[in-house]
Write a protein that holds these residues in place. Structure first.
Motif, short mmCIF file in Angstrom:
data_model
loop_
_atom_site.label_atom_id
_atom_site.label_comp_id
_atom_site.label_asym_id
_atom_site.label_seq_id
_atom_site.Cartn_x
_atom_site.Cartn_y
_atom_site.Cartn_z
N PRO A 106 0.81 -1.23 0.00
CA PRO A 106 0.00 0.00 0.00
C PRO A 106 0.84 1.28 0.00
O PRO A 106 0.40 2.32 -0.49
N ALA A 107 2.06 1.20 0.51
CA ALA A 107 2.90 2.40 0.61
C ALA A 107 3.54 2.77 -0.73
O ALA A 107 3.81 3.94 -0.98
N ASN A 108 3.79 1.79 -1.61
CA ASN A 108 4.53 2.12 -2.84
C ASN A 108 3.71 1.96 -4.11
O ASN A 108 4.21 2.21 -5.20
N MET A 109 2.45 1.58 -4.01
CA MET A 109 1.69 1.28 -5.22
C MET A 109 1.11 2.53 -5.88
O MET A 109 0.89 2.56 -7.09
N GLY A 110 0.86 3.57 -5.10
CA GLY A 110 0.42 4.85 -5.67
C GLY A 110 -0.86 4.72 -6.47
O GLY A 110 -1.80 4.00 -6.09
N TRP A 111 -0.92 5.42 -7.64
CA TRP A 111 -2.14 5.49 -8.45
C TRP A 111 -2.58 4.13 -8.98
O TRP A 111 -3.74 3.93 -9.33
N PHE A 155 -4.86 -5.65 -1.03
CA PHE A 155 -5.13 -4.23 -0.78
C PHE A 155 -5.49 -3.47 -2.07
O PHE A 155 -5.94 -2.34 -2.01
N MET A 156 -5.29 -4.09 -3.23
CA MET A 156 -5.63 -3.44 -4.50
C MET A 156 -7.14 -3.43 -4.71
O MET A 156 -7.83 -4.33 -4.28
N GLU A 157 -7.62 -2.43 -5.47
CA GLU A 157 -9.03 -2.46 -5.88
C GLU A 157 -9.27 -3.50 -6.97
O GLU A 157 -10.30 -4.15 -7.00
N GLY A 158 -8.32 -3.62 -7.89
CA GLY A 158 -8.48 -4.53 -9.02
C GLY A 158 -7.85 -5.89 -8.76
O GLY A 158 -7.32 -6.17 -7.69
N GLU A 159 -7.92 -6.74 -9.81
CA GLU A 159 -7.35 -8.09 -9.75
C GLU A 159 -5.82 -8.07 -9.76
O GLU A 159 -5.23 -7.13 -10.29
N ASP A 160 -5.20 -9.10 -9.18
CA ASP A 160 -3.74 -9.21 -9.33
C ASP A 160 -3.37 -10.29 -10.35
O ASP A 160 -2.19 -10.46 -10.67
N SER A 161 -4.37 -11.02 -10.88
CA SER A 161 -4.12 -12.11 -11.84
C SER A 161 -5.30 -12.25 -12.78
O SER A 161 -6.45 -11.97 -12.39
N ALA A 162 -5.02 -12.70 -14.01
CA ALA A 162 -6.10 -12.87 -14.98
C ALA A 162 -5.76 -13.99 -15.96
O ALA A 162 -4.60 -14.16 -16.35
N THR A 163 -6.79 -14.75 -16.34
CA THR A 163 -6.71 -15.70 -17.45
C THR A 163 -7.80 -15.32 -18.44
O THR A 163 -8.98 -15.20 -18.04
N VAL A 164 -7.41 -15.11 -19.68
CA VAL A 164 -8.32 -14.54 -20.69
C VAL A 164 -8.30 -15.40 -21.95
O VAL A 164 -7.21 -15.76 -22.43
N LEU A 165 -9.47 -15.72 -22.48
CA LEU A 165 -9.60 -16.42 -23.76
C LEU A 165 -10.21 -15.47 -24.78
O LEU A 165 -11.19 -14.78 -24.47
N VAL A 166 -9.64 -15.43 -25.98
CA VAL A 166 -10.10 -14.51 -27.02
C VAL A 166 -10.33 -15.27 -28.31
O VAL A 166 -9.47 -16.06 -28.74
N ARG A 167 -11.47 -15.04 -28.95
CA ARG A 167 -11.70 -15.57 -30.30
C ARG A 167 -11.49 -14.43 -31.31
O ARG A 167 -12.02 -13.33 -31.13
N PHE A 168 -10.71 -14.70 -32.34
CA PHE A 168 -10.43 -13.72 -33.39
C PHE A 168 -11.24 -14.03 -34.65
O PHE A 168 -11.67 -15.18 -34.85
N ASP A 169 -11.42 -13.03 -35.50
CA ASP A 169 -12.28 -13.20 -36.68
C ASP A 169 -11.68 -14.14 -37.73
O ASP A 169 -12.37 -14.58 -38.64
N ASN A 170 -10.39 -14.48 -37.59
CA ASN A 170 -9.77 -15.42 -38.52
C ASN A 170 -9.76 -16.85 -37.99
O ASN A 170 -9.09 -17.72 -38.54
N GLY A 171 -10.49 -17.08 -36.88
CA GLY A 171 -10.59 -18.43 -36.34
C GLY A 171 -9.58 -18.75 -35.25
O GLY A 171 -9.69 -19.79 -34.59
N VAL A 172 -8.58 -17.89 -35.05
CA VAL A 172 -7.58 -18.14 -34.01
C VAL A 172 -8.23 -18.01 -32.63
O VAL A 172 -9.03 -17.09 -32.39
N ILE A 173 -7.88 -18.94 -31.73
CA ILE A 173 -8.25 -18.83 -30.32
C ILE A 173 -6.99 -18.43 -29.55
O ILE A 173 -5.93 -19.05 -29.71
N GLY A 174 -7.09 -17.41 -28.73
CA GLY A 174 -5.94 -16.92 -27.98
C GLY A 174 -6.14 -17.07 -26.49
O GLY A 174 -7.28 -16.97 -25.99
N THR A 175 -5.05 -17.31 -25.77
CA THR A 175 -5.07 -17.39 -24.31
C THR A 175 -4.01 -16.47 -23.73
O THR A 175 -2.86 -16.50 -24.18
N VAL A 176 -4.39 -15.65 -22.76
CA VAL A 176 -3.46 -14.81 -22.01
C VAL A 176 -3.49 -15.25 -20.55
O VAL A 176 -4.57 -15.39 -19.96
N VAL A 177 -2.31 -15.48 -19.97
CA VAL A 177 -2.20 -15.72 -18.53
C VAL A 177 -1.24 -14.68 -17.97
O VAL A 177 -0.12 -14.53 -18.48
N THR A 178 -1.69 -13.94 -16.96
CA THR A 178 -0.87 -12.82 -16.49
C THR A 178 -1.11 -12.58 -15.00
O THR A 178 -2.22 -12.80 -14.50
#
Length: 342
Positions: free
Chosen positions: A166-171, A216-239
């Motif tokens: 909480p002391a160094n995270m700022g905005w 202590f954050m308002e938002g998430e500290d981790s995410a897993t995301v699946l994305v479908r693209f218009d060319n048929g590609v399925i994408g996964t982001v882990v962060t």
């Protein structure tokens, strides 16, 4: 602007905080094409630190800099919630724009940014530095050359153990100034990387968010995301900011009908279906921000399109806002149309 050998792009830096140091290194690595002409920051000491040893003129307010400084372009290194206003002001002043991620935070801001840049006829480049990793550039070349055939799936990962408190995270601790949590911050990198390698436009997204450790954050500290693209590609982001990825986790990979490629960010491994051995491509490291700034300057001097303009910046924002909507509703979300149809 002529592109004679004596011409440089005169850049005014907006925001002299942490990331500005990496951008400054990028200027210094490209003296043939970039002149660091001005810096604007309300904290005089920060501006002086960046300007030290250069001829850059210091301003307290970037609007004064836009009105008075001898500059061709601006480099926006402000907190997330201040990006939109700076982009619009710079475009209206006729300046080319390099903007740190994220481009902006809401559909309304995206529409405003797009309209301002197009009306002014200036070049906007998103500062998506990981696109300049040699492994990423080579992977994109191989995919576009058809080495994998039709691409089926792309995965990207960007996780580290973040020692925010909480002391160094700022905005960044507040959704009103960051736009969310980890996904719209560090998670923005693997999202633009996914977009770049997938090669299509995102159409729908589903996500699961978590706060594993940084409660202590308002938002998430981790995410897993699946994305479908218009060319048929399925994408996964882990962060994540909660943990360091397990050994062997790739930075990015792509699989297609003819084989696969994967990378730890440094080397690139290509495995063709039917071949016994994978090919490991060793690549010389580069200074990502040096390459990014060189690309920005060359785009302006040569009148060429940067790798990622506001179009891609808005598509990345669409994936992230769609991910937040999906997590809220526990359903697959359509990527919001953030700009008027062309």
């Amino acid at each position: 602007m002529s592109n004679s050998s004596t011409t440089t792009v005169r850049i005014g830096l907006i925001g002299a905080g942490g990331i500005a140091g990496a951008h400054l290194e990028g200027y210094l690595r490209n003296p043939d094409t970039i002149t660091f002409a001005a810096v604007a920051d309300p904290v005089r000491e920060s501006a002086e630190t960046r300007a030290e040893g250069t001829d850059a003129v210091i301003y307290a307010d970037y609007r004064t800099m836009l009105a008075e400084a001898d500059i061709d372009a601006v480099d926006i290194c402000l907190p997330h919630h201040l990006h939109k206003d700076a982009i619009v002001a710079a475009a209206r002043a006729g300046k080319h724009i390099l903007c740190e991620k994220p481009l902006c935070l809401t559909p309304e801001e995206a529409a405003e940014v797009s309209a301002a840049v197009e009306e002014a006829g200036v070049t906007l480049m998103c500062a998506h530095n990981q696109l300049f990793l040699p492994a990423v550039a080579r992977a994109k070349e191989l995919i576009e050359a058809g080495e994998l055939g039709r691409v089926y799936e792309v995965r990207t990962t960007d996780s580290f153990f973040n020692d925010f408190d909480p002391a160094n995270m700022g905005w960044r601790a507040h959704a009103s100034t960051s736009g969310g949590g980890e996904l719209i911050d560090t998670g923005y990198h693997p999202t633009y990387l996914l977009l770049h390698l997938a090669g299509g436009a995102p159409v729908e997204v589903t996500a699961m968010l978590a706060t594993h450790r940084l409660a202590f954050m308002e938002g998430e500290d981790s995410a897993t995301v699946l994305v479908r693209f218009d060319n048929g590609v399925i994408g996964t982001v882990v962060t994540s900011w909660a943990y360091e990825a397990a050994p062997g986790t790739e930075k990015f990979s792509a699989v297609g009908e003819l084989g696969s490629l994967s990378s730890d960010g440094t080397t690139l491994t290509v495995k063709k279906r039917g071949e016994a051995e994978a090919t490991v491509i060793e690549l010389e490291p580069v200074h990502q921000f040096g390459e990014e700034l060189k690309h920005f300057a060359r785009s302006i001097l040569d009148g060429t399109r940067p790798l990622h303009t506001q179009k891609e910046g808005i598509e990345v924002l669409g994936i992230i806002l769609g991910a937040y909507e999906s997590a809220r509703t526990r359903a697959v979300a359509a990527i919001p149309a953030l700009t008027p149809a062309e």
